[in-house]
Design an enzyme around this catalytic site. Structure first.
Site, PDB file in Angstrom:
ATOM      1  N   CYS A   1       0.743  -1.535   0.395  1.00 56.69           N
ATOM      2  CA  CYS A   1       0.386   0.183  -0.169  1.00 56.69           C
ATOM      3  C   CYS A   1       1.176   1.076  -0.100  1.00 56.69           C
ATOM      4  O   CYS A   1       1.477   1.923   1.212  1.00 56.69           O
ATOM      5  CB  CYS A   1      -0.858   0.407   1.214  1.00 56.69           C
TER       6      CYS A   1
ATOM      7  N   CYS B   1     -11.769   8.964 -42.390  1.00 55.92           N
ATOM      8  CA  CYS B   1     -11.339  10.353 -41.272  1.00 55.92           C
ATOM      9  C   CYS B   1     -10.127  11.199 -41.632  1.00 55.92           C
ATOM     10  O   CYS B   1     -10.255  12.154 -40.794  1.00 55.92           O
ATOM     11  CB  CYS B   1     -11.115   9.000 -39.845  1.00 55.92           C
TER      12      CYS B   1
ATOM     13  N   CYS C   1       0.316   9.935 -39.083  1.00 54.48           N
ATOM     14  CA  CYS C   1       1.648   9.919 -39.934  1.00 54.48           C
ATOM     15  C   CYS C   1       2.582  11.435 -40.013  1.00 54.48           C
ATOM     16  O   CYS C   1       3.270  11.558 -39.405  1.00 54.48           O
ATOM     17  CB  CYS C   1       1.820   9.057 -41.105  1.00 54.48           C
TER      18      CYS C   1
ATOM     19  N   CYS D   1       7.157   4.552 -45.454  1.00 52.12           N
ATOM     20  CA  CYS D   1       6.365   4.032 -44.157  1.00 52.12           C
ATOM     21  C   CYS D   1       8.216   3.311 -43.866  1.00 52.12           C
ATOM     22  O   CYS D   1       8.763   2.486 -44.417  1.00 52.12           O
ATOM     23  CB  CYS D   1       6.138   3.177 -44.554  1.00 52.12           C
TER      24      CYS D   1
END
Lengths: 444, 442
Positions: free
Chosen positions: A134, A345, A352, A378
């Site tokens: 704890c 979208c 990127c 990429c």
């Protein structure tokens, strides 16, 4: 049907699903309900000298429409008397002799440890869990994470516990340290029968913008709490893996804790070596019935993979967790967009372009919104596939030449790693980077 | 037939005319706003004639900055509150929401917009103020969406603005011409009140500008004049019996309904002639006023209707019957209309023609003509050098909205021939900027 039962360091349980020591195991009533619902074991809310709790005890991190993606608490150990708790443990064991009831313990002196271990065993506890975790309240008094952060102290107390205990002893570790091996090894050296982790992470979940106090606010003030819930799972998985791979610890059973809510989470912990799992936040959110999904999912997984027992696949992912330097630098994936699924979208494009390697183009000028991967740019970072909101729309496809692996380690030995600041062998050398001024063409 | 009982009280009227897009509660807004993807170069924003930054205001709602969301909306569209509910959103922002491409329910952008602006209005949040006075004065004719939007924009730019309005209420067709289930009178007027308090333009009600002398007076006293005069009354069809009692134009019918609510008497049988959105509104409203039989009659087929599909579907849901390929010949009745004689039509060689001997009768006690509105040609001819196109629409510069008389600018239905509130709001704002370019910036 697969057999879900486990023998965890000598503690038998009809399945690996245990309730963690927490508010859901505060009373016999709750533990009985849980066993009825399908839980195989329960770690009782930590016993010790009863505390006095504050009102306003929990805070949460909500993410978009999701409540309690992260959760924290400033509640302490049990605030009920030991005799009441023991009486209820005894009753529960009468109803459910084959289920695992583990007493979580937290006291200070050796004498107290001796007494409380005897009491818990007399009540019928199948095992003991030493709460060294704890990170709030109790640690201010030298208990909980204060012990978990001092391997030598931890080891001493484990030694005491083992001296007095006749049932298995589990040592629960705090994640609030820089190197989990240190307390893990100390516990093993102290003779612990098993480890459990993680306890909660020291946290502030947010600040009230009117009272300027951290949540949960107690009369205009707050304190750090212990963080748990789905958000902490990655940290827990990493620490479980660390222990499960360590040569001196790997043979000690581990009970995995941290953000477990679904069968997938359960399987992941087992694949990294956990022999049982403990759950708290998911029950505090959805109730004990959440275990039904775990049980059905785990069974389906085992059927699909042809496993008969938990041991059949426990630790199966561990050989695949390695160091970065052993990863194949020749491996190459490239994003591929399924145009038939793309909704336009363009989040992949902007993610990127702004957040990665400028490897996605969009038609623009009203000529549609389907993005296109610029393969030569990429680097296969995965980002686009992660932001894409459509299921299975962007996938990462292997495009390397399949020739033999070459790791950093191997290149180091071969002397082909970059050595100077302007080394020609820099990984990004030759890779497309737009000119600085190109940024201005986006200026609106 | 008849899905609705005639409303006998305001309460019953409100029940029949329940809002199609009711105000979202906080929880609805929270979850709905959580779903927005924050698309790059968002299609919803581009589909809005006023280019409201939709992803931004939705994010603002979700993060608890609802007043900030309202600011984002009003900055782009002064009538952002009304547009949230009266815009044909399924044809505009919501119609372009990318979720639809995977059959995921689109974001309820209009209702979220209205949620934010309603809160700002309810709290009377001060978001805007008049710009420092530049000493220039502009007169605006017509307090419709275009005129009001022009006024708001001009005030932020420091102009003194006087609006001259023929009627007793502001916002033109938004209050007089939109179906009552799309927005209440109170909500329309509250928005104007909210804006007026912050920006301080003056509206002279019951002040119709109709004469050359009045126009000259404005020309002498103001630096520029904005024409937001809309279009006129329902056109005459030239039918036999058109002058009978019980024959009314759709625009006039809707205006009466909006002003008098349950006090308007709609008989059991109603015929609505036309195929545009106004015809749909008049038919749906008749049904909601308790008419047992509402026949919507259009001279061409379903595909050629000008009305949006969602509007047509709504009319059908209120119990309206549609009759296609029929055109009115005569309105029957002795002083009062008792029915309409139609003749069936067909398209021959691309031309619509009547089918001889195919006459039929639809009995009714109310005939609503939704067959287009007359333009304000007579009034506009009073303005020197003001060029109108073949359809009597005011010719304007596409960016500045300046007319062929350089003192005059124009926007709204008088320019676009009759479009949405949002188009008027946009054109009024652009005209204000056009004036500013001419009067101050140049």
């Amino acid at each position: 049907m697969p057999d879900l039962s486990i023998n965890f360091a000598g503690i038998k349980s009809p399945n690996p699903f245990w309730l963690a020591s927490a508010p859901p195991t505060n009373s016999g009533y709750q533990v009985m309900k849980a066993f009825e619902a399908g839980w195989g074991g329960a770690v009782w809310k930590t016993l010790g000298v009863p505390v006095i709790n504050v009102s306003s005890r929990y805070g949460s991190v909500n993410y978009r429409g999701t409540r309690m993606a992260g959760f924290n608490n400033i509640e302490l150990i049990t605030d009920r008397t030991l005799s009441d708790n023991l009486k209820e443990i005894e009753e529960v064991k009468k109803y459910f002799p084959d289920h695992a009831v583990i007493a979580s313990l937290m006291v200070e002196s050796k004498k107290e440890w001796e007494q409380i271990i005897k009491d818990a065993e007399n009540a019928g506890a199948d095992g003991l869990e030493l709460n060294f975790g704890c990170p709030h309240g109790m640690c201010e008094r030298g208990m909980g994470s204060a012990v978990g952060q001092e391997p030598e102290v931890l080891k001493t107390i484990v030694t005491w516990a083992k001296e007095f205990a006749t049932v298995p002893v589990i040592t629960k570790l705090t994640p609030n340290i820089s190197h989990i091996i240190d307390p893990g090894l100390a516990a093993v050296e102290g003779g612990t029968d098993a480890l459990s982790l993680i306890n909660t992470i020291k946290s502030i979940v947010g600040i009230d913008l009117d009272s300027y106090a951290p949540y949960p606010v107690v009369d205009g003030k707050g304190t750090n709490g212990g963080y748990c819930g789905p958000a902490v799972k990655p940290i827990a998985l990493e620490m479980v893996k660390e222990l499960a791979k360590h040569v001196q610890i790997k043979d000690t059973p581990i009970s995995g804790i941290g953000g477990i809510e679904s069968w997938r989470d359960v399987v992941e912990f087992i694949l990294l070596g956990a022999g049982s799992v403990q759950v708290c936040t998911a029950v505090m959110h959805y109730g004990f019935d959440i275990v039904r999904e775990m049980e059905k999912g785990l069974t389906r997984f085992m059927l699909d993979k042809g496993y008969e027992t938990i041991e059949d696949f426990r630790g199966k992912a561990l050989p695949n967790v390695t160091e970065w330097k052993h990863l194949n630098l020749k491996y190459k994936v490239i994003a591929e967009i399924d145009e038939s699924k793309c909704i336009g979208c363009d989040l992949c494009y902007i993610a990127c372009d702004d957040g990665a390697h400028q490897a996605i183009a969009i038609p623009g000028n009203g000529k549609g919104r389907i993005p296109e991967i610029i393969e030569e740019n990429c680097v296969g970072c995965n980002l686009c596939s992660l932001v894409c909101p459509v299921e299975e729309c962007i996938t990462m496809v292997r495009k390397d030449d399949g020739s033999a692996s070459k790791t950093w380690d191997e290149r180091t030995i071969a002397g082909t790693i970059p050595m100077t600041f302007d080394d020609e062998r820099a990984g990004g050398n030759g890779h497309f980077v737009p000119s600085v001024a190109d940024a201005l063409k986006h200026k609106k | 037939m008849g899905l609705y009982s005639p409303p006998k009280s305001e309460a019953e009227f409100q029940k029949n005319f329940g809002q199609k897009k009711p105000l979202m509660n906080q929880t609805e807004a929270f979850y709905e706003s959580s779903r927005c993807l924050f698309c790059y170069d968002a299609p919803c924003m581009n589909a809005c004639p006023t280019h409201i930054d939709v992803p931004l205001f939705i994010k603002q709602i979700h993060t608890g900055n609802v007043i900030g969301a309202a600011e984002t909306i009003f900055e782009a569209n002064w009538l952002g509150n009304a547009c949230g509910v009266v815009c044909p959103t399924t044809e505009l922002c919501e119609g372009s929401c990318v979720y639809d491409n995977q059959h995921v329910p689109v974001i309820q952008i209009g209702r979220l917009q209205n949620f934010a602006t309603s809160k700002a209005m309810a709290e009377d949040a001060k978001l805007f103020s008049a710009g420092e006075s530049n000493g220039k004065k502009v007169a605006i004719i017509g307090a419709g969406p275009a005129g009001l939007s022009c006024a708001c924009e001009l005030r932020t730019l420091g102009y003194e603005v006087d609006i001259f309005e023929a009627k007793s209420k502001p916002s033109g067709l938004t209050v007089y011409g939109i179906a009552p289930y799309k927005i209440t009178n109170e909500e329309v007027l509250d928005e104007i009140d909210y804006l007026q308090k912050q920006l301080g333009f003056t509206i002279h009600y019951n002040t119709a500008i109709t004469t050359k002398a009045q126009l000259e007076n404005l020309e002498n006293n103001y630096d520029a004049i904005f024409l937001g005069v809309g279009i006129g009354a329902t056109r005459q069809l030239g039918l036999e019996g058109e002058d009978k009692e019980g024959v009314i134009g759709a625009v006039e019918f809707i205006e009466e309904l909006r002003m008098k609510h349950h006090e308007v008497q709609v008989p059991e049988n109603v015929v609505v002639i036309g195929g545009g959105n106004t015809a749909i509104d008049a038919a749906s409203e008749s049904a909601k006023m308790g008419a047992k039989q509402v026949s919507l009659v259009y001279r061409r087929d379903r595909e050629r209707m000008g009305a949006y599909n969602f509007e047509y579907d709504f009319a059908i849901s209120t119990g309206v019957d549609s009759v296609f390929n029929a055109t009115p010949v005569e309105i029957l009745g002795n002083g009062k209309a008792t029915g309409v004689k139609f003749i069936k039509t067909e398209v021959v060689d691309g031309k619509l023609s009547n089918i001889e001997g195919s006459e039929f009768l639809i009995e009714c006690n109310l005939v609503i003509k939704a067959t287009g509105q007359a333009k304000q040609g007579a009034f506009l001819s009073l303005i020197d050098d003001l060029e109108l196109d073949k359809k009597s629409r005011i010719t304007v510069h596409p960016e500045t909205y300046q007319t062929t008389n350089p003192k005059y600018f124009a926007g709204g239905d008088a320019v676009n021939g009759g479009a949405e509130v949002v188009n008027g709001a946009y054109e009024g704002k652009m005209a204000a900027r056009g004036m500013h370019g001419m009067l101050v910036d140049s």
